[in-house]
Design a protein around this motif. Structure first.
Motif, PDB file in Angstrom:
ATOM      1  N   THR A  68       0.855  -1.194   0.000  1.00 23.74           N
ATOM      2  CA  THR A  68       0.000   0.000   0.000  1.00 23.74           C
ATOM      3  C   THR A  68       0.884   1.234   0.000  1.00 23.74           C
ATOM      4  N   ARG A  69       1.597   1.444   1.115  1.00 25.25           N
ATOM      5  CA  ARG A  69       2.450   2.627   1.282  1.00 25.25           C
ATOM      6  C   ARG A  69       3.566   2.696   0.256  1.00 25.25           C
ATOM      7  N   THR A  70       4.308   1.588   0.130  1.00 23.84           N
ATOM      8  CA  THR A  70       5.509   1.637  -0.721  1.00 23.84           C
ATOM      9  C   THR A  70       5.118   1.917  -2.164  1.00 23.84           C
ATOM     10  N   ARG A  71       4.110   1.203  -2.662  1.00 25.11           N
ATOM     11  CA  ARG A  71       3.716   1.382  -4.054  1.00 25.11           C
ATOM     12  C   ARG A  71       3.183   2.782  -4.308  1.00 25.11           C
ATOM     13  N   ILE A 118      10.956  -2.400  -8.309  1.00 26.09           N
ATOM     14  CA  ILE A 118      10.539  -3.809  -8.204  1.00 26.09           C
ATOM     15  C   ILE A 118      10.345  -4.278  -6.775  1.00 26.09           C
ATOM     16  N   ARG A 119       9.214  -4.914  -6.524  1.00 29.14           N
ATOM     17  CA  ARG A 119       9.009  -5.657  -5.272  1.00 29.14           C
ATOM     18  C   ARG A 119       8.756  -7.112  -5.660  1.00 29.14           C
ATOM     19  N   HIS A 120       9.485  -8.009  -5.024  1.00 26.18           N
ATOM     20  CA  HIS A 120       9.376  -9.422  -5.404  1.00 26.18           C
ATOM     21  C   HIS A 120       9.594 -10.301  -4.181  1.00 26.18           C
ATOM     22  N   ALA A 148      16.185  -7.294   1.548  1.00 29.35           N
ATOM     23  CA  ALA A 148      16.444  -5.860   1.726  1.00 29.35           C
ATOM     24  C   ALA A 148      15.232  -5.022   1.347  1.00 29.35           C
ATOM     25  N   HIS A 149      15.120  -3.877   1.996  1.00 26.30           N
ATOM     26  CA  HIS A 149      14.091  -2.892   1.664  1.00 26.30           C
ATOM     27  C   HIS A 149      14.757  -1.535   1.897  1.00 26.30           C
ATOM     28  N   PRO A 150      15.692  -1.192   1.002  1.00 22.77           N
ATOM     29  CA  PRO A 150      16.567  -0.053   1.306  1.00 22.77           C
ATOM     30  C   PRO A 150      15.873   1.306   1.347  1.00 22.77           C
ATOM     31  N   THR A 151      14.814   1.524   0.542  1.00 17.41           N
ATOM     32  CA  THR A 151      14.168   2.852   0.622  1.00 17.41           C
ATOM     33  C   THR A 151      13.419   2.997   1.948  1.00 17.41           C
ATOM     34  N   GLN A 152      12.880   1.881   2.472  1.00 19.40           N
ATOM     35  CA  GLN A 152      12.224   1.955   3.783  1.00 19.40           C
ATOM     36  C   GLN A 152      13.255   2.328   4.843  1.00 19.40           C
ATOM     37  N   ALA A 153      14.430   1.674   4.806  1.00 19.47           N
ATOM     38  CA  ALA A 153      15.470   1.988   5.792  1.00 19.47           C
ATOM     39  C   ALA A 153      15.867   3.459   5.693  1.00 19.47           C
ATOM     40  N   SER A 181      12.241 -10.052   8.465  1.00 23.26           N
ATOM     41  CA  SER A 181      12.100  -8.648   8.082  1.00 23.26           C
ATOM     42  C   SER A 181      13.242  -8.123   7.207  1.00 23.26           C
ATOM     43  N   ARG A 182      12.903  -7.843   5.949  1.00 21.16           N
ATOM     44  CA  ARG A 182      13.876  -7.178   5.053  1.00 21.16           C
ATOM     45  C   ARG A 182      14.104  -5.745   5.520  1.00 21.16           C
ATOM     46  N   VAL A 183      13.077  -5.168   6.162  1.00 11.87           N
ATOM     47  CA  VAL A 183      13.212  -3.807   6.685  1.00 11.87           C
ATOM     48  C   VAL A 183      14.315  -3.780   7.750  1.00 11.87           C
ATOM     49  N   ALA A 184      14.256  -4.718   8.707  1.00 11.92           N
ATOM     50  CA  ALA A 184      15.248  -4.734   9.796  1.00 11.92           C
ATOM     51  C   ALA A 184      16.653  -4.918   9.235  1.00 11.92           C
ATOM     52  N   LEU A 236       8.084  -4.026  14.666  1.00  8.08           N
ATOM     53  CA  LEU A 236       7.865  -4.757  13.411  1.00  8.08           C
ATOM     54  C   LEU A 236       6.628  -5.634  13.509  1.00  8.08           C
ATOM     55  N   ARG A 237       6.001  -5.858  12.368  1.00  4.63           N
ATOM     56  CA  ARG A 237       4.828  -6.736  12.276  1.00  4.63           C
ATOM     57  C   ARG A 237       5.285  -8.195  12.278  1.00  4.63           C
ATOM     58  N   LEU A 238       4.438  -9.076  12.789  1.00  5.18           N
ATOM     59  CA  LEU A 238       4.702 -10.519  12.649  1.00  5.18           C
ATOM     60  C   LEU A 238       4.413 -10.881  11.194  1.00  5.18           C
ATOM     61  N   GLN A 239       5.449 -11.230  10.447  1.00  5.45           N
ATOM     62  CA  GLN A 239       5.257 -11.475   9.006  1.00  5.45           C
ATOM     63  C   GLN A 239       4.931 -12.942   8.741  1.00  5.45           C
ATOM     64  N   ARG A 240       3.693 -13.293   9.076  1.00 11.93           N
ATOM     65  CA  ARG A 240       3.271 -14.693   9.028  1.00 11.93           C
ATOM     66  C   ARG A 240       3.393 -15.285   7.628  1.00 11.93           C
ATOM     67  N   HIS A 276       7.384   2.532  13.059  1.00 13.56           N
ATOM     68  CA  HIS A 276       6.860   1.263  12.534  1.00 13.56           C
ATOM     69  C   HIS A 276       6.767   1.428  11.017  1.00 13.56           C
ATOM     70  N   PRO A 277       7.268   0.447  10.239  1.00 11.41           N
ATOM     71  CA  PRO A 277       7.198   0.612   8.774  1.00 11.41           C
ATOM     72  C   PRO A 277       5.787   0.454   8.222  1.00 11.41           C
ATOM     73  N   GLY A 278       4.869  -0.107   9.033  1.00  9.34           N
ATOM     74  CA  GLY A 278       3.523  -0.411   8.571  1.00  9.34           C
ATOM     75  C   GLY A 278       3.548  -1.650   7.689  1.00  9.34           C
ATOM     76  N   PRO A 279       2.462  -2.351   7.507  1.00  8.19           N
ATOM     77  CA  PRO A 279       1.195  -2.104   8.176  1.00  8.19           C
ATOM     78  C   PRO A 279       1.249  -2.499   9.654  1.00  8.19           C
ATOM     79  N   ILE A 280       0.603  -1.680  10.506  1.00  6.73           N
ATOM     80  CA  ILE A 280       0.616  -1.990  11.940  1.00  6.73           C
ATOM     81  C   ILE A 280      -0.538  -2.933  12.288  1.00  6.73           C
TER      82      ILE A 280
HETATM   83  C1  NCD Z   1       7.224  -3.781   5.089  1.00  6.01           C
HETATM   84  C2  NCD Z   1       7.553  -4.738   3.969  1.00  6.01           C
HETATM   85  O1  NCD Z   1       6.806  -4.905   3.005  1.00  6.01           O
HETATM   86  O2  NCD Z   1       8.630  -5.316   4.062  1.00  6.01           O
HETATM   87  N1  NCD Z   1       6.247  -2.838   4.837  1.00  6.01           N
HETATM   88  C3  NCD Z   1       6.497  -1.729   4.077  1.00  6.01           C
HETATM   89  O3  NCD Z   1       7.136  -1.771   3.054  1.00  6.01           O
HETATM   90  N2  NCD Z   1       6.002  -0.560   4.520  1.00  6.01           N
HETATM   91  C4  NCD Z   1       7.034  -4.462   6.378  1.00  6.01           C
HETATM   92  C5  NCD Z   1       5.898  -5.426   6.540  1.00  6.01           C
HETATM   93  O4  NCD Z   1       5.289  -5.883   5.588  1.00  6.01           O
HETATM   94  O5  NCD Z   1       5.612  -5.750   7.705  1.00  6.01           O
END
Ligand code: NCD
Length: 337
Positions: A68-71, A118-120, A148-153, A181-184, A236-240, A276-280
């Motif tokens: 949602t946010r990133t796109r 690209i998100r993959h 990795a999620h470098p723009t989020q970092a 978590s690629r964000v972490a 961080l969210r639990l990325q089930r 929090h990077p979201g989604p919360i």
């Molecule tokens: C993160 C992601 O997609 O890695 N969200 C984001 O880009 N804002 C974190 C997540 O999905 O929990």
């Protein structure tokens, strides 16, 4: 031989031409990205939110995973830079008819696209694609698997710098599902490169990466203990969707031990930032009163996402253009001699 993300991200002249990972980028480059983003914040506050830096360039948003946010912030960033933006709907594209990723990309390249965002789900996807399309197309990684999620970092770094002024002397805690978590992963790199005093990981053993100490962090399994004296808390969210087996007893149990509540937040340094990077997931990793409270900068992170993405896109596009021009000059020389 395959190039490392670090070497592939720079032109031989040292300009940024892809943005795939924080790895291989030094403090000076990360600071340049933050400073460039700072200059774009003002554009977002104008009545007419546009600058002509990417006019006539084509940016393709390729999201193979939900977002949602990133796109939307990538789309807004490209539009504010005056680019033509194509959002490929993967669900209705030929990918769903069995076309391979490489073939989809070759077709998009044949449409004279200048940049792919690209998100993959596969770790390494952005690097693989960059290797295949350099120097014709610049690649921006919007999240690849757990890698990795470098723009989020970087938008997180911008938010921290805005509120604290500098990275030196800061203690930053990252809490929760770090393993998936690629964000972490990108945050840890960025925080250490920018010179914070301490990065702490707070999580149950099952949600920690293998050999966490090798990442240059301190590890805590107890939330209250780990939060003591920190200046920034990143939840961080639990990325089930990335968990192969059940790693937790229950969400209730998890919230009791690792959920950030007003009471637990009191352990940090006064006025510590809550991020929090979201989604919360309210009531799972964070209490609503904290997510919406005075220390929360969660929505500010979203706003900063546009400025960071504008910075990275304009820097990579200019590096890639310079490289393309040098390459055609070399080709002209070649045909003349
Ligand atoms: C993160 C992601 O997609 O890695 N969200 C984001 O880009 N804002 C974190 C997540 O999905 O929990």
């Amino acid at each position: 031989m395959a190039k490392t993300p670090g070497s592939l991200q720079h032109t031989p002249e040292g300009e940024l031409r892809h943005f795939i990972s924080i790895d291989g980028l030094d403090r000076a480059m990360l600071t340049r990205i933050l400073d460039t983003a700072d200059s774009f914040i003002e554009v977002g506050e104008r009545t007419i939110k546009k600058v002509p830096l990417l006019r006539g360039r084509t940016v393709v948003n390729l999201f193979f995973e939900p977002s949602t946010r990133t796109r939307s912030t990538f789309e807004l960033a490209a539009k504010r830079l005056s680019a033509d933006v194509l959002n490929l709907d993967i669900g209705t594209s030929a990918t769903s008819k069995g076309e391979s990723l490489s073939d989809t990309l070759l077709n998009l390249r044949a449409m004279a696209s200048d940049m792919f965002v690209i998100r993959h789900a596969a770790s390494g996807a952005a690097h693989f694609i960059a290797d295949a399309v350099t120097p014709d197309v610049a690649i921006i990684n919007a999240g690849d698997g757990r890698h990795a999620h470098p723009t989020q970092a970087m938008l997180d770094m911008l938010t921290i710098r805005q509120h604290t002024g500098a990275f030196e002397g800061l203690k930053v805690a990252i809490v929760g599902d770090i393993e998936h978590s690629r964000v972490a992963r990108s945050q840890i790199r960025a925080l250490n490169t920018l010179g914070v005093e301490e990065v702490r990981l707070i999580a149950p053993d099952t949600l920690l990466p293998h050999k966490p100490e090798a990442l240059g962090v301190r590890v805590f399994s107890h939330l209250e203990e780990g939060l003591r004296g920190v200046d920034v808390v990143i939840m961080l969210r639990l990325q089930r969707e990335r968990m192969e087996t059940a790693l937790l007893p229950s969400e209730r149990e998890y919230y009791k031990l690792y959920g950030l509540t007003t009471e637990k937040l009191a352990r940090t340094a006064p006025n510590a930032l809550v991020m929090h990077p979201g989604p919360i997931n309210r009531g799972v990793e964070i209490e609503s009163a904290v997510a919406d409270g005075p220390q929360s900068v969660i929505l500010g992170q979203v706003t900063n996402g546009i400025a960071i993405r504008m910075a990275v896109m304009s820097m990579a596009m200019s590096g890639q253009l310079a490289e393309r021009q040098r390459e055609s000059a070399r080709n002209r020389e070649g045909t003349r001699s």
